[in-house]
Design a protein around this motif. Structure first.
Motif, short mmCIF file in Angstrom:
data_model
loop_
_atom_site.label_atom_id
_atom_site.label_comp_id
_atom_site.label_asym_id
_atom_site.label_seq_id
_atom_site.Cartn_x
_atom_site.Cartn_y
_atom_site.Cartn_z
N GLU A 1 4.24 7.32 3.00
CA GLU A 1 3.75 7.48 1.70
C GLU A 1 4.37 8.41 0.81
O GLU A 1 4.27 8.50 -0.43
CB GLU A 1 2.23 7.35 1.92
CG GLU A 1 1.44 6.51 2.58
CD GLU A 1 1.29 6.88 3.95
OE1 GLU A 1 2.16 7.67 4.50
OE2 GLU A 1 0.54 6.01 4.60
N ARG B 1 0.65 -1.34 0.00
CA ARG B 1 -0.03 -0.23 0.07
C ARG B 1 0.97 1.27 0.01
O ARG B 1 0.49 2.23 -0.65
CB ARG B 1 -0.99 -0.14 1.12
CG ARG B 1 -1.74 1.36 1.33
CD ARG B 1 -2.42 1.39 2.52
NE ARG B 1 -1.42 1.81 3.72
CZ ARG B 1 -1.05 3.15 3.65
NH1 ARG B 1 -1.69 4.12 2.92
NH2 ARG B 1 -0.08 3.59 4.69
N ALA C 1 1.09 4.33 -2.85
CA ALA C 1 0.83 5.35 -2.51
C ALA C 1 1.89 6.27 -2.82
O ALA C 1 1.47 7.63 -3.34
CB ALA C 1 0.28 5.72 -1.06
N ARG D 1 1.47 9.70 -5.78
CA ARG D 1 1.69 10.90 -5.71
C ARG D 1 2.29 11.80 -6.59
O ARG D 1 2.44 13.22 -6.46
CB ARG D 1 2.61 11.14 -4.25
CG ARG D 1 1.91 10.15 -2.98
CD ARG D 1 2.60 10.59 -1.71
NE ARG D 1 2.25 12.09 -1.26
CZ ARG D 1 1.35 12.49 -0.58
NH1 ARG D 1 0.47 11.43 -0.26
NH2 ARG D 1 1.15 13.45 -0.26
#
Length: 306
Positions: free
Chosen positions: A274, A62, A66, A70
């Motif tokens: 992230e 995950r 992420a 971005r």
């Protein structure tokens, strides 16, 4: 140069969009692009995250996704620099700016040490628009058109750009009171780095900030960017200055300061995992350039220092 004119056209269109619409387009582009990232690179990013953060495989996957997605909104912000520069206060809040302003007033200049976390492109612009004379040290792009476009965007908002090979220019401008922006977290060649502990493992780390700070006795300002996705607003945090020791052991001086910078970078990444660039093969030089004896000797030294 076709790529330059394509990017110029995309930038023109991006600047016509309302802020929220541009942000939505950016996130959409990031999600669309993720499946096209090579599987080998996606696995590398997830493994990096799992090993560094000690999280589950699902959580690591995950975080890896992420961090890559971005790049969509980040790209849109770069394309929209002409709009953002007119309203920079609506996009970026700088904490710790007085540290830089003090060095500016004293004429010392300094080194701003940062990482590939958050929108590092917008970081340079925010400093320049806040009145900090900043030299951005760039990696030349393979595409001449893309390189021309990004340099144009950076200089448009007040940055001075030099390429990594322009070491003499960096030292000269630092002596003149400029601030040198260095992104320190990518994997260097063995000759350009020093071993530090980063996420609990031996890591080859760029020495540029520590070495330059030692030579010029200049302050080093760690600085990191964080984006609040709910508002699209960034917070740029500048830490108090760090100085490299100037003893008879030059390498040890540089290693100590580089270790401090690595520790600060790690702390920021742990807080906002992230936002770091996990897709980079960060430990490639460790695998390929360092012997087991060298790594064992480093780990033994680390234990003795604790």
């Amino acid at each position: 140069m076709l790529s330059y004119y394509i990017l110029k056209a995309l930038g023109f269109l991006a600047c016509l969009l309302p802020r929220r619409a541009a942000d939505a387009v950016g996130w959409g582009l990031g999600r669309l692009a993720w499946p096209f990232v090579p599987k080998k690179r996606r696995r590398l990013a997830a493994e990096n995250a799992r090993r560094c953060l000690g999280c589950s495989e699902a959580e690591a996957a995950r975080i890896a996704k992420a961090s890559a997605v971005r790049f969509g909104p980040m790209l849109m912000e770069v394309l929209r620099f002409p709009v953002i520069e007119r309203h920079i206060g609506d996009y970026v809040a700088i904490e710790g700016l007085p540290y830089l302003q003090k060095a500016l007033a004293e004429g010392t200049g300094g080194i701003i040490a940062t990482a590939h976390s958050g929108n590092w492109e917008l970081m340079g612009g925010a400093f320049a628009l806040a009145g900090i004379p900043l030299v951005g040290v760039a990696q030349q792009q393979r595409s001449a058109g893309a390189d021309r476009f990004i340099v144009e965007r950076r200089t448009q908002i007040g940055m001075h750009i030099t390429y990594k090979k322009g070491v003499r220019e960096m030292f000269d401008m630092l002596a003149q009171g400029w601030f040198i922006g260095l992104i320190m977290d990518q994997d260097p060649a063995k000759r350009d780095g020093v071993l530090v502990e980063f996420f609990g493992q031996p890591t080859n780390y760029f020495t540029g900030a520590a070495a330059m700070g030692r030579f010029r006795r200049a302050p080093i300002f760690p600085a990191f960017m964080h984006r609040d996705d709910a508002t699209g607003r960034h917070t740029l945090i500048v830490s108090p200055p760090i100085y490299t020791d100037h003893t008879k052991d030059k390498r040890a001086d540089i290693q100590r300061t580089t270790q401090r910078l690595a520790a600060l970078t790690e702390a920021h990444i742990r807080q906002y995992p992230e936002e770091w660039f996990w897709l980079h093969d960060r430990w490639k030089s460790i695998r390929e350039s360092f012997s087991e004896e060298e790594l064992a000797a480093f780990e033994k030294q680390q234990k003795s220092n604790r």
